[in-house]
Scaffold this active site. Structure first.
Site, short mmCIF file in Angstrom:
data_model
loop_
_atom_site.label_atom_id
_atom_site.label_comp_id
_atom_site.label_asym_id
_atom_site.label_seq_id
_atom_site.Cartn_x
_atom_site.Cartn_y
_atom_site.Cartn_z
N PRO A 193 -0.90 1.64 -2.68
CA PRO A 193 -2.06 2.50 -1.80
C PRO A 193 -1.81 2.93 -0.49
CG PRO A 193 -2.95 0.72 -3.25
CD PRO A 193 -1.49 0.56 -2.98
N GLU A 194 -1.92 4.07 -0.17
CA GLU A 194 -1.58 4.45 1.14
C GLU A 194 -2.99 4.96 1.57
OE1 GLU A 194 1.93 6.43 1.94
OE2 GLU A 194 3.07 5.74 0.53
N HIS A 221 -5.45 -10.25 -13.63
CA HIS A 221 -5.24 -10.45 -12.40
C HIS A 221 -6.51 -10.43 -11.35
CE1 HIS A 221 -1.10 -11.01 -13.04
NE2 HIS A 221 -0.88 -9.91 -13.83
N ARG A 249 0.17 -8.58 -7.73
CA ARG A 249 1.40 -9.12 -6.80
C ARG A 249 0.78 -10.15 -5.61
NH1 ARG A 249 5.43 -4.19 -6.27
NH2 ARG A 249 5.78 -3.91 -8.62
#
Length: 267
Positions: free
Chosen positions: A2-3, A92, A111
């Site tokens: 994500p930017e 997750h 992550r």
DNA sequence: AGAAATACCCGTACGC
DNA sequence: TGCGTACGGGTATTTC
């Protein structure tokens, strides 16, 4: 990955689902998500607060609460969703906030790079970050002056969040390609004309990303089509859309970098 | 001081 | 098939 456009997309998605909700439950499966607070501290502080607004600053989602601000950074693999209470947890789902209407905000983060930071003031917390590229105050002149003051290579500088907030690896490569600028060009070597073009293209690629709901990339491993709409990013060895020259991949400042050697001369 | 390198993570893609 | 390994990505931290 994500930017700015992807974060903005989530902000718009979360806003109607979160604003007006009171946080009545917390489930933490990964303590470091809420660092530097301890899970017990995080829970104690956030319980009972109402979400007053959802905004964005740089790549942070900013949740304005009754007494504090909650900043969520998705980093590489984070994603947010609001689901009905009782919905089975995904693999997750590390952090969950329970709302007063039988829904839950879930922070899924494969992550474990993301963070949910509870602070007194979002402005204070993000004070060190550079200007918002889409802010009207961020003009080509502002960019030119900031570039003039640096001896660094263009790409690492654009990725430096204290120089400019919200641009990441993908949109950076795209903006540089659209501007015909090599990522290793010395920042202060750019002419006013080149900066004007770069300024326009930075904003253009970000606006385009937002217009496509950040869906241009398969960011967070959502299954299905891995299609993207980029000119250089991820197109190593494929023909440049402008001149047909094979796109090259190089490493700049430890980051994978994609250029057209023809359209972005290093000289 | 400023800039570059490293640490943090783990799913994915690859080689054998 | 299954194991081992390289890779990526944003940013705080460490090193140069």
């Amino acid at each position: 990955m994500p930017e700015l456009p992807e974060v903005e997309t989530r902000v718009r998605e979360m806003r109607p689902l979160c604003v007006g909700r009171t946080i009545v439950g917390v489930r933490l499966q990964w303590a470091r998500h809420v660092e530097p607070l301890l899970p017990s501290e995080f829970e104690q502080q956030i319980l009972g607060q109402e979400i007053l607004a959802v905004e964005r600053r740089a790549k942070y989602l900013v949740f304005r609460l009754s007494r504090q601000d909650l900043l969520i950074h998705l980093r590489m693999s984070g994603d947010l969703s609001v689901v009905a209470s009782g919905t089975p947890y995904e693999k997750h789902d590390h952090t969950t906030l329970g709302f007063d209407n039988h829904t839950e905000l879930r922070f899924n983060d494969a992550r474990k790079f993301g963070r949910a930071t509870l602070v007194a003031s979002a402005e204070q917390f993000t004070a060190h970050l550079g200007p918002e590229p889409l802010d009207p105050a961020f003009t080509a002149v502002v960019l030119y002056q900031r570039l003039q003051n640096s001896n660094r290579a263009l790409k690492p500088l654009l990725l430096d969040q204290t120089f400019l907030a919200g641009v990441g690896n993908i949109y950076c490569d795209e903006a540089l390609f659209a501007s015909g600028l090599h990522p290793l060009r010395l920042a202060s070597s750019l002419s006013e004309q080149e900066v004007a073009l770069l300024w326009q293209n930075i904003r253009q690629v970000l606006w385009d990303g937002i217009a496509r709901n950040g869906a241009s990339i398969d960011w967070v491993y959502r299954g299905g089509s891995q299609q993207h709409h980029f000119a250089v990013y991820g197109r190593t060895h494929q023909p440049c859309l402008t001149c047909g020259t094979p796109i090259q991949r190089l490493v700049v400042g430890q980051r994978g970098t994609h250029i057209c050697p023809q359209c972005q001369p290093s000289g």
